[in-house]
Scaffold this motif. Structure first.
Motif, PDB file in Angstrom:
ATOM      1  N   ALA A  60       0.842  -1.196   0.000  1.00 57.98           N
ATOM      2  CA  ALA A  60       0.000   0.000   0.000  1.00 57.98           C
ATOM      3  C   ALA A  60       0.883   1.255   0.000  1.00 57.98           C
ATOM      4  N   VAL A  88      -1.370  -5.424   1.348  1.00 56.15           N
ATOM      5  CA  VAL A  88      -2.746  -5.649   0.902  1.00 56.15           C
ATOM      6  C   VAL A  88      -2.807  -7.000   0.193  1.00 56.15           C
ATOM      7  N   GLU A  90      -9.017  -4.927  -0.656  1.00 53.36           N
ATOM      8  CA  GLU A  90      -8.439  -3.595  -0.520  1.00 53.36           C
ATOM      9  C   GLU A  90      -7.928  -3.342   0.893  1.00 53.36           C
ATOM     10  N   THR A 147      -5.685  -3.823   4.271  1.00 57.42           N
ATOM     11  CA  THR A 147      -4.346  -4.308   4.601  1.00 57.42           C
ATOM     12  C   THR A 147      -4.480  -5.491   5.565  1.00 57.42           C
TER      13      THR A 147
END
Length: 195
Positions: free
Chosen positions: A142, A158, A163, A165
């Protein structure tokens, strides 16, 4: 009952392994290692896991399980890799490691931020052939840290297919799909064979 020493002095990690393996390996008891720390001078996750497992098996006389894990970034040729825990210099400074990796990837476009977590487990039984397995958790890095769960690089990793983490996932979600979960599932048959 099968007693296996986990090559770590960390009781939290031993409890985690017990929880994750307990259902898959009936009668398994994971105990912590109380011996000297071996020098991890291997050049791969596999070599370092074997160094730790062999040292624990030799010291205790019990079957020993050891892991070595880290994050591998594609555009960096697989680094930090085996140096993940000390990427910023001091061993175990997770925040410094995370910040350094983000800084190193600052100019890398989203399309080229592929990465994966690797967990390698080695099982060494005295007098037996070692078993080594690997779990891979693919994803990407990310642009900023997000989430309060997990540790290490979890806030910037991720996993593929989402989407969030790794640090935004629940413990149940992470334990179902992480690199460590995959490696533990792969080592379970060898642990059952000890019984």
């Amino acid at each position: 009952m099968v007693r296996v020493v986990l090559a770590t002095h960390n009781p939290h990690k031993a409890r985690e392994f017990q929880q994750l393996l307990g259902a898959a390996v009936p009668g398994l008891e994971i105990v912590t290692y109380d011996g000297p720390e071996p020098v991890e001078d291997g050049t791969s996750f596999e070599e370092n896991a074997l160094i730790k497992a062999r040292a624990a098996a030799e010291h205790t006389g019990l079957p020993a399980l050891a892991d070595d894990s880290g994050i591998c970034v594609d555009v960096m040729g697989g680094a930090p890799g085996i140096f993940s825990a000390r990427w910023a210099g001091a061993h175990g400074d997770a925040q410094a490691n995370l910040r350094l990796l983000l800084d190193q990837l600052a100019d890398i476009p989203d399309t080229d931020r592929g990465a994966h977590f690797t967990a390698t487990l080695a099982l060494v039984a005295p007098g037996g052939e070692p078993t080594v397995v690997q779990g891979i958790w693919p994803g990407r890095i990310a642009r900023e840290a997000r989430g309060g769960n997990g540790h290490g690089y979890d806030p910037i990793f991720v996993p593929d297919g989402g989407e969030a983490t790794a640090a935004e996932l629940s413990a149940e979600q992470k334990n179902a799909d992480s690199h460590r979960a995959r490696a533990l599932a792969a080592i379970a048959p060898a642990l059952r064979d000890l019984g």
